[in-house]
Motif scaffolding. Structure first.
Motif, mmCIF file in Angstrom:
data_model
loop_
_atom_site.group_PDB
_atom_site.id
_atom_site.type_symbol
_atom_site.label_atom_id
_atom_site.label_comp_id
_atom_site.label_asym_id
_atom_site.label_seq_id
_atom_site.Cartn_x
_atom_site.Cartn_y
_atom_site.Cartn_z
ATOM 1 N N PHE A 259 0.824 -1.204 0.000
ATOM 2 C CA PHE A 259 0.000 0.000 0.000
ATOM 3 C C PHE A 259 0.863 1.260 0.000
ATOM 4 O O PHE A 259 0.515 2.272 -0.639
ATOM 5 C CB PHE A 259 -0.932 0.005 1.212
ATOM 6 N N ALA A 260 1.996 1.214 0.703
ATOM 7 C CA ALA A 260 2.914 2.362 0.693
ATOM 8 C C ALA A 260 3.431 2.613 -0.719
ATOM 9 O O ALA A 260 3.552 3.770 -1.154
ATOM 10 C CB ALA A 260 4.071 2.111 1.658
ATOM 11 N N VAL A 261 3.735 1.535 -1.449
ATOM 12 C CA VAL A 261 4.206 1.683 -2.828
ATOM 13 C C VAL A 261 3.085 2.236 -3.711
ATOM 14 O O VAL A 261 3.330 3.082 -4.584
ATOM 15 C CB VAL A 261 4.723 0.344 -3.373
ATOM 16 N N VAL A 262 1.865 1.775 -3.495
ATOM 17 C CA VAL A 262 0.720 2.293 -4.253
ATOM 18 C C VAL A 262 0.586 3.797 -4.034
ATOM 19 O O VAL A 262 0.370 4.572 -4.974
ATOM 20 C CB VAL A 262 -0.570 1.568 -3.840
ATOM 21 N N ALA A 263 0.738 4.231 -2.768
ATOM 22 C CA ALA A 263 0.650 5.661 -2.469
ATOM 23 C C ALA A 263 1.761 6.435 -3.172
ATOM 24 O O ALA A 263 1.539 7.529 -3.699
ATOM 25 C CB ALA A 263 0.729 5.873 -0.954
ATOM 26 N N GLU A 264 2.967 5.859 -3.195
ATOM 27 C CA GLU A 264 4.093 6.510 -3.870
ATOM 28 C C GLU A 264 3.837 6.641 -5.370
ATOM 29 O O GLU A 264 4.042 7.714 -5.953
ATOM 30 C CB GLU A 264 5.366 5.706 -3.621
ATOM 31 N N VAL A 265 3.377 5.558 -5.991
ATOM 32 C CA VAL A 265 3.095 5.589 -7.426
ATOM 33 C C VAL A 265 1.975 6.582 -7.728
ATOM 34 O O VAL A 265 2.020 7.316 -8.723
ATOM 35 C CB VAL A 265 2.739 4.179 -7.935
ATOM 36 N N GLY A 266 0.982 6.628 -6.851
ATOM 37 C CA GLY A 266 -0.102 7.586 -7.034
ATOM 38 C C GLY A 266 0.395 9.020 -7.037
ATOM 39 O O GLY A 266 -0.068 9.849 -7.826
ATOM 40 N N MET A 267 1.360 9.308 -6.162
ATOM 41 C CA MET A 267 1.930 10.653 -6.138
ATOM 42 C C MET A 267 2.690 10.945 -7.425
ATOM 43 O O MET A 267 2.596 12.060 -7.975
ATOM 44 C CB MET A 267 2.865 10.805 -4.936
ATOM 45 N N PHE A 268 3.416 9.958 -7.934
ATOM 46 C CA PHE A 268 4.123 10.156 -9.192
ATOM 47 C C PHE A 268 3.148 10.497 -10.320
ATOM 48 O O PHE A 268 3.412 11.382 -11.133
ATOM 49 C CB PHE A 268 4.937 8.912 -9.560
ATOM 50 N N PHE A 269 2.027 9.779 -10.351
ATOM 51 C CA PHE A 269 1.051 10.023 -11.411
ATOM 52 C C PHE A 269 0.367 11.379 -11.266
ATOM 53 O O PHE A 269 0.081 12.055 -12.250
ATOM 54 C CB PHE A 269 -0.012 8.913 -11.433
ATOM 55 N N ASN A 272 2.289 16.312 -11.225
ATOM 56 C CA ASN A 272 2.264 17.499 -12.092
ATOM 57 C C ASN A 272 0.976 18.290 -11.933
ATOM 58 O O ASN A 272 0.986 19.526 -11.919
ATOM 59 C CB ASN A 272 2.460 17.093 -13.553
ATOM 60 N N ARG A 273 -0.126 17.579 -11.803
ATOM 61 C CA ARG A 273 -1.415 18.264 -11.677
ATOM 62 C C ARG A 273 -1.559 18.918 -10.306
ATOM 63 O O ARG A 273 -2.113 20.016 -10.186
ATOM 64 C CB ARG A 273 -2.552 17.260 -11.899
ATOM 65 N N LEU A 274 -1.034 18.262 -9.258
ATOM 66 C CA LEU A 274 -1.229 18.751 -7.897
ATOM 67 C C LEU A 274 -0.136 19.701 -7.427
ATOM 68 O O LEU A 274 -0.415 20.697 -6.749
ATOM 69 C CB LEU A 274 -1.313 17.568 -6.924
ATOM 70 N N PHE A 275 1.092 19.399 -7.763
ATOM 71 C CA PHE A 275 2.221 20.143 -7.179
ATOM 72 C C PHE A 275 3.239 20.611 -8.214
ATOM 73 O O PHE A 275 4.341 21.007 -7.857
ATOM 74 C CB PHE A 275 2.949 19.263 -6.150
ATOM 75 N N GLY A 276 2.883 20.563 -9.501
ATOM 76 C CA GLY A 276 3.848 20.883 -10.541
ATOM 77 C C GLY A 276 4.446 22.270 -10.429
ATOM 78 O O GLY A 276 5.592 22.496 -10.847
ATOM 79 N N LYS A 277 3.724 23.242 -9.872
ATOM 80 C CA LYS A 277 4.206 24.613 -9.777
ATOM 81 C C LYS A 277 4.712 24.977 -8.385
ATOM 82 O O LYS A 277 5.075 26.133 -8.129
ATOM 83 C CB LYS A 277 3.098 25.584 -10.194
ATOM 84 N N VAL A 278 4.757 24.010 -7.488
ATOM 85 C CA VAL A 278 5.225 24.268 -6.127
ATOM 86 C C VAL A 278 6.755 24.329 -6.114
ATOM 87 O O VAL A 278 7.409 23.465 -6.716
ATOM 88 C CB VAL A 278 4.733 23.165 -5.173
ATOM 89 N N GLN A 330 15.030 15.432 -7.761
ATOM 90 C CA GLN A 330 15.296 15.435 -9.204
ATOM 91 C C GLN A 330 14.889 16.758 -9.835
ATOM 92 O O GLN A 330 15.554 17.257 -10.755
ATOM 93 C CB GLN A 330 14.558 14.272 -9.873
ATOM 94 N N LYS A 331 13.816 17.350 -9.334
ATOM 95 C CA LYS A 331 13.365 18.648 -9.851
ATOM 96 C C LYS A 331 14.411 19.722 -9.552
ATOM 97 O O LYS A 331 14.713 20.581 -10.394
ATOM 98 C CB LYS A 331 12.015 19.000 -9.213
ATOM 99 N N MET A 332 14.983 19.690 -8.349
ATOM 100 C CA MET A 332 16.023 20.651 -7.997
ATOM 101 C C MET A 332 17.233 20.520 -8.917
ATOM 102 O O MET A 332 17.758 21.514 -9.424
ATOM 103 C CB MET A 332 16.451 20.445 -6.541
ATOM 104 N N ILE A 333 17.675 19.279 -9.147
ATOM 105 C CA ILE A 333 18.833 19.066 -10.015
ATOM 106 C C ILE A 333 18.531 19.547 -11.431
ATOM 107 O O ILE A 333 19.348 20.207 -12.070
ATOM 108 C CB ILE A 333 19.235 17.575 -10.002
ATOM 109 N N GLY A 334 17.325 19.225 -11.914
ATOM 110 C CA GLY A 334 16.959 19.640 -13.264
ATOM 111 C C GLY A 334 16.875 21.144 -13.424
ATOM 112 O O GLY A 334 17.194 21.692 -14.483
ATOM 113 N N GLU A 335 16.449 21.856 -12.371
ATOM 114 C CA GLU A 335 16.246 23.303 -12.464
ATOM 115 C C GLU A 335 17.516 24.116 -12.227
ATOM 116 O O GLU A 335 17.653 25.231 -12.754
ATOM 117 C CB GLU A 335 15.186 23.738 -11.446
ATOM 118 N N THR A 336 18.448 23.601 -11.435
ATOM 119 C CA THR A 336 19.560 24.450 -10.989
ATOM 120 C C THR A 336 20.945 23.920 -11.336
ATOM 121 O O THR A 336 21.930 24.649 -11.161
ATOM 122 C CB THR A 336 19.502 24.659 -9.463
ATOM 123 N N VAL A 337 21.050 22.683 -11.799
ATOM 124 C CA VAL A 337 22.366 22.121 -12.102
ATOM 125 C C VAL A 337 22.553 22.073 -13.608
ATOM 126 O O VAL A 337 21.681 21.574 -14.336
ATOM 127 C CB VAL A 337 22.509 20.705 -11.489
#
Length: 404
Positions: A259-269, A272-278, A330-337
């Protein structure tokens, strides 16, 4: 930095490339789906105490921090990375058979150390192959990598049901069989030749680029993310043992991990819609708060009579405490490195995650021995320490890509 030109052979897309990589990802995470939740149960079954379990689990983490960049650099320089991958998987098959020996402390520790050295590089080498396909042929990385998460989840579930029927002595058999399956599928891995860029964990890339990344923002960020991930060490080491001690069956334990993995995969999916601009710092701060809340609530579930549903609710916080860290880093590395520094950045982040996790895992043994599962409260200040480090990072955020 521009990539070196492709040779005529490298321009040829192997047949069924994405399907073959998806099969690789699916099989390479099955051993972990068995090992992570159920290996501690096997150790307890054979009389190992909490401190011995902590050493057996943490010592390989310290070792693989040093050995994995060596193997990934070897793969980058080899005629073909798939050959190195299959050699390491075949060695993992042989080494994992060592768990069939009489399980003395010395034997189990030695096998675990050797296995960590040859097992951990599987994922970064497979990632390197997949990313080469993305660069050369426009392959869909997510469509390939998602099958690894699916197999990890299924291994959690299947392992729980199998152990419920057979007992913890089945763990070495399942791990050995999973490595054999990984090897069979690995033999069909597409051959792409050497990469045009070093892998994310290349020792060479880290040595050349790391000095330009040693600035306040990057260091505070990767240290903070590593500390938040490390706060999961107590539950990863002793949750299965605790759940079994209070009468929860192995099959339900498997469901809780899955169930923890399901929650993690759900966040990945849904990210972008929920936190893409955070902002990335806000993501990790939220993860640190979620982790602290998770570790504060976990020991209260059973005493407060919330039962198995309560544990499922707390496991849902994995989507925040883990997935947001992985995505945010990964977002930090992609944006600033800068592009030419990303390999070193990945390697340093990897070092931070596994070093702090190893330290926290080693400390978890005495905590569990002394306080039982209440020792998990110690992970609350660990998660909050990560919060403080990310706050420091946010104050020193750069205005342009690092290393330019």
């Amino acid at each position: 930095m521009s990539l070196p030109p492709l040779s005529p052979e490298q321009k040829i897309r192997p047949r069924y490339f994405e399907l073959r990589l998806a099969a690789m990802f699916f099989t390479l995470l099955i051993p972990g789906g068995i090992y992570v939740p159920y290996f501690p149960l096997w150790l307890e079954r054979h009389g190992f105490g909490p401190q011995e379990i902590a050493v057996i689990l943490s010592a390989p983490m310290f070792l693989r921090v040093a050995t994995t960049p060596v193997f990934t650099a070897l793969a980058d320089r080899a005629r073909d990375r798939a050959n190195v991958y299959n050699l390491l998987v075949a060695t993992s098959v042989v080494v994992s058979a060592g768990y069939f020996l009489k399980p003395t402390y010395a034997v189990v520790l030695a096998v675990s150390l050797l296995l960590a050295a040859v097992w951990t590089p599987h994922s970064p080498i497979a990632d390197s192959l997949a990313l080469s396909g993305v660069r050369r042929f426009g392959a869909n990385y997510t469509a390939m990598r998602i099958w690894g998460s699916i197999s990890f989840l299924l291994a959690n579930l299947a392992g729980g049901f199998i152990l419920a029927a057979t007992g913890a002595d089945a763990v070495p058999v399942l791990v050995f069989g999973a490595f054999c399956l990984t090897l069979v599928v690995g033999l069909a891995a597409p051959r792409l030749g050497p990469p045009r860029l070093a892998s994310p964990l290349s020792a060479t890339g880290m040595q050349e680029a790391a000095p330009r990344l040693l600035n306040g923002y990057f260091l505070y960020f990767v240290l903070g993310a590593g500390v938040v991930i490390a706060s999961h060490s107590f539950i990863n080491s002793f949750a299965s043992i605790y759940w079994r001690s209070i009468g929860i069956s192995d099959s339900v334990i498997g469901m809780l991990w899955a169930f923890a993995v399901v929650a993690e995969v759900g966040m990945f999916f849904g990210f972008n819609r929920l936190f893409g601009k955070v902002p990335v710092a806000t993501l990790i701060l939220a993860a640190a708060v979620g982790a602290a809340l998770r570790w504060a609530l976990f020991p209260l579930i059973w005493p407060f009579g919330l039962g198995v549903p309560g544990f499922f609710a707390v496991q849902a916080l994995h989507a925040v405490s883990t997935a947001l860290v992985l995505i945010g880093l990964q977002k930090m590395i992609g944006e600033t490195v800068a592009d030419r520094q990303t390999g070193a950045a990945q390697g340093i982040a990897y070092f931070s995650n596994y070093f702090f996790t190893a330290v926290a895992t080693l400390a978890s043994g005495p905590l569990y021995a002394r306080f039982g599962f209440d020792g998990g409260y110690a992970m609350v200040p660990v998660a909050l320490a990560g919060f403080v480090l990310i706050r420091l990072a946010a104050r020193s955020a750069p205005q342009a890509a690092l290393g330019r």
